[in-house]
Design an enzyme around this catalytic site. Structure first.
Site, mmCIF file in Angstrom:
data_model
loop_
_atom_site.group_PDB
_atom_site.id
_atom_site.type_symbol
_atom_site.label_atom_id
_atom_site.label_comp_id
_atom_site.label_asym_id
_atom_site.label_seq_id
_atom_site.Cartn_x
_atom_site.Cartn_y
_atom_site.Cartn_z
ATOM 1 N N ASP A 16 -14.148 21.184 -14.525
ATOM 2 C CA ASP A 16 -13.460 20.080 -13.503
ATOM 3 C C ASP A 16 -11.753 20.552 -13.272
ATOM 4 O O ASP A 16 -11.396 21.476 -14.181
ATOM 5 C CB ASP A 16 -13.191 18.737 -14.508
ATOM 6 C CG ASP A 16 -12.533 17.602 -13.743
ATOM 7 O OD1 ASP A 16 -13.003 17.646 -12.246
ATOM 8 O OD2 ASP A 16 -11.929 16.839 -14.053
ATOM 9 N N ASP A 18 -8.735 18.426 -11.752
ATOM 10 C CA ASP A 18 -7.535 17.377 -11.917
ATOM 11 C C ASP A 18 -7.709 17.001 -13.416
ATOM 12 O O ASP A 18 -8.572 16.388 -13.522
ATOM 13 C CB ASP A 18 -7.658 16.519 -10.771
ATOM 14 C CG ASP A 18 -6.241 15.835 -10.936
ATOM 15 O OD1 ASP A 18 -5.302 16.197 -11.255
ATOM 16 O OD2 ASP A 18 -6.217 14.827 -9.983
#
Length: 126
Positions: A16, A18
């Site tokens: 991932d 953010d």
């Protein structure tokens, strides 16, 4: 088997972005060091995001600005994933894409025929 041994068997990482690699426009401490270790050990990584409102190219540009370099400039957005799925499931069919212009441009560039008047299916994304 301990965690180090288990991790030594990992060939690639799905990451991932953010909140994991960066927060907003700030790279998180240790992120680039982690990527250097991934590369040094011959592993790969692919960045993922569930945000389809921006194209993969936008995320690649952001990664570059934050100091990420090849071979880690690979991003798969949820819009790209949905586009790939739809292209595989409905080859040659026309889509009405309920999403922003950036998403429409991206899936169109992937080869998805767009049709707002007589579509065969609807792709809904945010």
């Amino acid at each position: 088997m301990d965690i180090r041994e288990r991790l030594s068997r990992v060939k690639g990482f799905l990451l991932d972005m953010d909140g994991t690699l960066y927060l907003g426009d700030q790279l998180l401490a240790g992120s680039l060091d982690f990527l250097r270790q991934v590369e040094a050990t011959g592993r790969s990584a692919l960045f993922l995001t569930n945000n389809s409102s921006k194209s993969g190219a936008v995320y690649v540009d952001k990664l570059r600005r934050l100091g990420v370099r090849d071979p880690f400039l690979r991003v798969l957005t949820s819009g790209q994933a949905a586009g790939r799925y739809a292209l595989a499931q409905y080859p040659g069919k026309r889509a009405f894409v309920l999403g922003n212009p950036m998403l429409c441009d991206e899936v169109s560039a992937m080869g998805m025929p767009l049709d707002r008047e007589n579509p065969d299916y609807v792709l809904v994304a945010y």
